[in-house]
Design a protein around this motif. Structure first.
Motif, short mmCIF file in Angstrom:
data_model
loop_
_atom_site.label_atom_id
_atom_site.label_comp_id
_atom_site.label_asym_id
_atom_site.label_seq_id
_atom_site.Cartn_x
_atom_site.Cartn_y
_atom_site.Cartn_z
N ASN A 250 68.73 36.70 10.68
CA ASN A 250 67.32 36.31 10.63
C ASN A 250 66.69 36.73 9.32
N ASN A 251 65.57 36.10 9.00
CA ASN A 251 64.82 36.44 7.79
C ASN A 251 65.73 36.48 6.56
N LEU A 252 66.48 35.42 6.39
CA LEU A 252 67.45 35.37 5.31
C LEU A 252 66.76 35.30 3.95
N THR A 253 67.40 35.89 2.96
CA THR A 253 66.91 35.87 1.59
C THR A 253 68.00 35.30 0.68
N PRO A 254 67.66 34.88 -0.53
CA PRO A 254 68.68 34.37 -1.45
C PRO A 254 69.79 35.38 -1.71
N GLU A 255 69.48 36.67 -1.59
CA GLU A 255 70.50 37.71 -1.80
C GLU A 255 71.57 37.71 -0.70
N ASP A 256 71.32 37.01 0.38
CA ASP A 256 72.32 36.90 1.46
C ASP A 256 73.31 35.78 1.19
N THR A 257 73.12 35.02 0.15
CA THR A 257 74.03 33.94 -0.19
C THR A 257 75.41 34.49 -0.50
N ALA A 258 76.42 34.00 0.23
CA ALA A 258 77.78 34.50 0.08
C ALA A 258 78.70 33.73 1.01
N VAL A 259 79.99 33.95 0.84
CA VAL A 259 80.96 33.52 1.83
C VAL A 259 81.10 34.66 2.83
N TYR A 260 80.96 34.34 4.10
CA TYR A 260 81.02 35.35 5.15
C TYR A 260 82.36 35.27 5.86
N TYR A 261 82.99 36.43 6.00
CA TYR A 261 84.30 36.53 6.61
C TYR A 261 84.27 37.36 7.88
N CYS A 262 84.98 36.90 8.87
CA CYS A 262 85.20 37.64 10.10
C CYS A 262 86.54 38.37 9.97
#
Length: 124
Positions: A84-96
């Protein structure tokens, strides 16, 4: 054969939300901790969140605490990351990733199976 398949990534505006899913096969997620990591362009992979085998214990990176929530559904063998409340700094490839331990760990070296990743892009 262990497989972790992430889904749910995409493009969202700042302030928006996304829910990532990680479908696991070939292992029993109720026996191991599971984690989410992310890697932005030009940066090292970093810890985001982890959940213990029981689901009782969770850990978060300071940068996402209060905004992201990790959870799991053992019956569906799926781990989730509500963002929630995402910011541009959260931009990434997300891995499990699947942890070799039942405890929620923050270091990538504690994880032995990884998914292929899902792209999250947050526009300003």
């Amino acid at each position: 054969q262990v497989q972790l398949v992430e889904s749910g990534g995409g493009l969202v505006q700042a302030g928006g939300s996304l829910r990532l899913s990680c479908a696991a096969s070939g292992l029993t997620i109720s026996s191991f901790a599971m984690g989410w990591f992310r890697q932005a362009p030009g940066k090292e992979r970093e810890f985001v969140a982890a959940i213990s085998w029981s689901g009782v214990s969770t850990r978060y990176a300071d940068s996402v605490k209060g905004r992201f929530t990790i959870s799991k559904d053992d019956a569906k063998s799926t781990v989730y990351l509500q963002m929630n409340n995402l910011t541009p700094e959260d931009t990434a490839v997300y891995y499990c990733a699947n942890c070799a331990s039942g405890d929620a760990r923050v270091t990538a070296g504690s994880y032995n199976y990884w998914g292929q990743g899902t792209q999250v892009t947050v526009s300003s």
